[in-house]
Motif scaffolding. Sequence first.
Motif, PDB file in Angstrom:
ATOM      1  N   TRP A 126      23.953  -8.233  14.322  1.00 18.85           N
ATOM      2  CA  TRP A 126      23.738  -8.391  12.885  1.00 18.85           C
ATOM      3  C   TRP A 126      25.091  -8.667  12.270  1.00 18.85           C
ATOM      4  N   HIS A 127      25.127  -9.687  11.402  1.00 22.79           N
ATOM      5  CA  HIS A 127      26.414 -10.187  10.928  1.00 22.79           C
ATOM      6  C   HIS A 127      26.337 -10.467   9.427  1.00 22.79           C
ATOM      7  N   SER A 128      27.403 -10.132   8.732  1.00 22.46           N
ATOM      8  CA  SER A 128      27.479 -10.313   7.283  1.00 22.46           C
ATOM      9  C   SER A 128      28.413 -11.457   6.917  1.00 22.46           C
ATOM     10  N   ALA A 129      27.974 -12.271   5.970  1.00 20.17           N
ATOM     11  CA  ALA A 129      28.824 -13.369   5.488  1.00 20.17           C
ATOM     12  C   ALA A 129      30.047 -12.848   4.754  1.00 20.17           C
ATOM     13  N   THR A 130      30.014 -11.574   4.320  1.00 20.10           N
ATOM     14  CA  THR A 130      31.187 -11.006   3.650  1.00 20.10           C
ATOM     15  C   THR A 130      32.356 -10.822   4.620  1.00 20.10           C
ATOM     16  N   LEU A 131      32.090 -10.921   5.908  1.00 22.15           N
ATOM     17  CA  LEU A 131      33.145 -10.818   6.920  1.00 22.15           C
ATOM     18  C   LEU A 131      33.710 -12.182   7.290  1.00 22.15           C
ATOM     19  N   GLU A 132      33.149 -13.223   6.717  1.00 21.30           N
ATOM     20  CA  GLU A 132      33.612 -14.585   6.967  1.00 21.30           C
ATOM     21  C   GLU A 132      34.447 -15.082   5.787  1.00 21.30           C
ATOM     22  N   ALA A 133      35.088 -16.227   5.958  1.00 19.57           N
ATOM     23  CA  ALA A 133      35.912 -16.785   4.884  1.00 19.57           C
ATOM     24  C   ALA A 133      35.070 -17.200   3.686  1.00 19.57           C
ATOM     25  N   ARG A 134      33.837 -17.669   3.965  1.00 17.02           N
ATOM     26  CA  ARG A 134      32.969 -18.169   2.892  1.00 17.02           C
ATOM     27  C   ARG A 134      31.549 -17.645   3.095  1.00 17.02           C
ATOM     28  N   ASN A 135      30.888 -17.353   1.978  1.00  8.42           N
ATOM     29  CA  ASN A 135      29.513 -16.889   2.032  1.00  8.42           C
ATOM     30  C   ASN A 135      28.562 -18.093   2.004  1.00  8.42           C
ATOM     31  N   LYS A 136      27.282 -17.838   2.123  1.00 11.74           N
ATOM     32  CA  LYS A 136      26.285 -18.893   1.971  1.00 11.74           C
ATOM     33  C   LYS A 136      26.455 -19.532   0.590  1.00 11.74           C
ATOM     34  N   PRO A 137      26.294 -20.854   0.436  1.00  9.71           N
ATOM     35  CA  PRO A 137      25.636 -21.829   1.312  1.00  9.71           C
ATOM     36  C   PRO A 137      26.501 -22.441   2.402  1.00  9.71           C
ATOM     37  N   HIS A 138      27.739 -21.965   2.568  1.00 11.92           N
ATOM     38  CA  HIS A 138      28.572 -22.470   3.655  1.00 11.92           C
ATOM     39  C   HIS A 138      28.022 -21.966   4.997  1.00 11.92           C
ATOM     40  N   ARG A 198      16.723 -17.557 -10.908  1.00 13.29           N
ATOM     41  CA  ARG A 198      17.597 -18.734 -10.828  1.00 13.29           C
ATOM     42  C   ARG A 198      18.706 -18.540  -9.790  1.00 13.29           C
ATOM     43  N   THR A 199      19.096 -17.304  -9.568  1.00 14.64           N
ATOM     44  CA  THR A 199      20.239 -17.036  -8.688  1.00 14.64           C
ATOM     45  C   THR A 199      19.828 -16.371  -7.374  1.00 14.64           C
ATOM     46  N   THR A 200      18.538 -16.417  -7.037  1.00 17.30           N
ATOM     47  CA  THR A 200      18.070 -15.828  -5.778  1.00 17.30           C
ATOM     48  C   THR A 200      18.823 -16.436  -4.601  1.00 17.30           C
ATOM     49  N   GLU A 252      28.520 -11.368  -6.364  1.00 19.96           N
ATOM     50  CA  GLU A 252      29.731 -11.812  -7.049  1.00 19.96           C
ATOM     51  C   GLU A 252      29.532 -13.189  -7.679  1.00 19.96           C
ATOM     52  N   SER A 253      28.782 -14.055  -6.984  1.00 19.10           N
ATOM     53  CA  SER A 253      28.483 -15.388  -7.521  1.00 19.10           C
ATOM     54  C   SER A 253      27.484 -15.308  -8.665  1.00 19.10           C
ATOM     55  N   VAL A 254      26.543 -14.358  -8.576  1.00 18.48           N
ATOM     56  CA  VAL A 254      25.581 -14.146  -9.665  1.00 18.48           C
ATOM     57  C   VAL A 254      26.324 -13.736 -10.933  1.00 18.48           C
ATOM     58  N   VAL A 255      27.264 -12.822 -10.780  1.00 16.21           N
ATOM     59  CA  VAL A 255      28.046 -12.366 -11.934  1.00 16.21           C
ATOM     60  C   VAL A 255      28.834 -13.529 -12.535  1.00 16.21           C
ATOM     61  N   GLU A 256      29.450 -14.342 -11.695  1.00 15.34           N
ATOM     62  CA  GLU A 256      30.195 -15.504 -12.184  1.00 15.34           C
ATOM     63  C   GLU A 256      29.264 -16.480 -12.898  1.00 15.34           C
ATOM     64  N   TYR A 257      28.082 -16.680 -12.328  1.00 18.34           N
ATOM     65  CA  TYR A 257      27.095 -17.603 -12.914  1.00 18.34           C
ATOM     66  C   TYR A 257      26.801 -17.217 -14.361  1.00 18.34           C
ATOM     67  N   TRP A 258      26.524 -15.930 -14.595  1.00 10.06           N
ATOM     68  CA  TRP A 258      26.163 -15.508 -15.945  1.00 10.06           C
ATOM     69  C   TRP A 258      27.384 -15.377 -16.853  1.00 10.06           C
ATOM     70  N   TYR A 259      28.526 -15.038 -16.285  1.00 12.49           N
ATOM     71  CA  TYR A 259      29.738 -14.935 -17.105  1.00 12.49           C
ATOM     72  C   TYR A 259      30.122 -16.304 -17.664  1.00 12.49           C
ATOM     73  N   GLU A 260      29.975 -17.351 -16.846  1.00 15.71           N
ATOM     74  CA  GLU A 260      30.300 -18.703 -17.299  1.00 15.71           C
ATOM     75  C   GLU A 260      29.396 -19.153 -18.441  1.00 15.71           C
ATOM     76  N   ARG A 261      28.157 -18.666 -18.431  1.00 12.49           N
ATOM     77  CA  ARG A 261      27.191 -19.090 -19.448  1.00 12.49           C
ATOM     78  C   ARG A 261      27.191 -18.188 -20.678  1.00 12.49           C
ATOM     79  N   SER A 295      34.838  -5.541 -16.686  1.00 13.39           N
ATOM     80  CA  SER A 295      35.309  -6.579 -15.769  1.00 13.39           C
ATOM     81  C   SER A 295      34.155  -7.081 -14.906  1.00 13.39           C
ATOM     82  N   ARG A 296      34.281  -8.299 -14.438  1.00 12.16           N
ATOM     83  CA  ARG A 296      33.249  -8.863 -13.568  1.00 12.16           C
ATOM     84  C   ARG A 296      33.152  -8.073 -12.256  1.00 12.16           C
ATOM     85  N   ALA A 297      34.279  -7.626 -11.747  1.00 19.02           N
ATOM     86  CA  ALA A 297      34.272  -6.836 -10.509  1.00 19.02           C
ATOM     87  C   ALA A 297      33.509  -5.531 -10.699  1.00 19.02           C
ATOM     88  N   GLU A 298      33.676  -4.907 -11.876  1.00 15.29           N
ATOM     89  CA  GLU A 298      32.980  -3.655 -12.166  1.00 15.29           C
ATOM     90  C   GLU A 298      31.470  -3.887 -12.257  1.00 15.29           C
TER      91      GLU A 298
END
Length: 226
Positions: free
Chosen positions: A132-144, A42-44, A49-58, A65-68
Motif C-alpha cells: 500500500w503506497h501513498s502519493a504523499t510519499l512521492e514528489a507529486r500527487n495525482k493526477p501525476h 467539484r474537487t473529488t 491541500e489542492s482542495v484548499v487552494e482551489y477554494w482559496y483562489e476563488r 492559514s491554508r495549512a491550518e
Amino acid sequence: MICAAIFDMDGLLVDSEPHWRIAEIEVFQTVGLALTEEMCKRTTGMPIESVVEYWYERRPWTNRSRAEVAHEIHGKAFDYIGHRAGPMPGMLDRLQYFRAKGIPMAIASASPMNLIELVIDRLNIREFFVVWHSATLEARNKPHPDVYLGTARKLGVDPACCLAFEDSGNGLKSAHAAGMITVAVPADYEFDDSKFDLATLKIPSLAAFDESLFLALQAEVDTTPS
C-alpha cells in the motif's frame, strides 16, 4: 498477462467521500465559505491541500492559514472515516476474486499513509495486499503518475501489465499516465462525464467486474506492444 491489480482507496474500496465532504463543509464554514455537497463534488479525487487552494483562489479568506484549514479537514475526515465509513459495493468479492487467481494486489492512494492504514484495518482487508503506497510519499500527487509508478516499482512489475481501478478523474489520469490498463468506477452523479472516456473500461461498481471483463482486459494486455 495481467501481473497485478492496483486499487485507489477513497471512494473505491471505502465509502469515504461523504465523510470528506462533511469535513470540508464544516471546516470551510470557519473561513466564511458555505459549501454545499454539490460544490464539494467539484474537487473529488483531489488532495486536500489542492482542495484548499482551489477554494482559496476563488474565495480567499484572511482569518486562518491554508495549512491550518487543510490540517483540520484531515483531522475531522480521519475521525469520521475511522468510526463510520464502510466498504464500497463489491469490494470484498473483487479482492477475493484476484486473490483466488494468485494476482498480487496493492493500494495506490492520494491519501496519507496513516489514513490508508486506518482504512485497511477498519475494513479488515490487510491480508489481501502486498503493497500500500501513498502519493504523499512521492514528489507529486495525482493526477501525476508518480504513485502508480512507485507502486509498480514496489511490486516489482511492469506498469503496462497492471490493472488499475479508479473512481476519480484525477486518479484515472494518474494511472493512465503510468501506462496501466485502467478501469474507471465513477460515482453515479458523474458516471457519464467525458473525463472517464480515458479509461480502458468503465463500470458502475466493483460488483460489476466479472470473469468476462477480466478476460477482455487480459487480451488487451497481451496485445499491447511492449
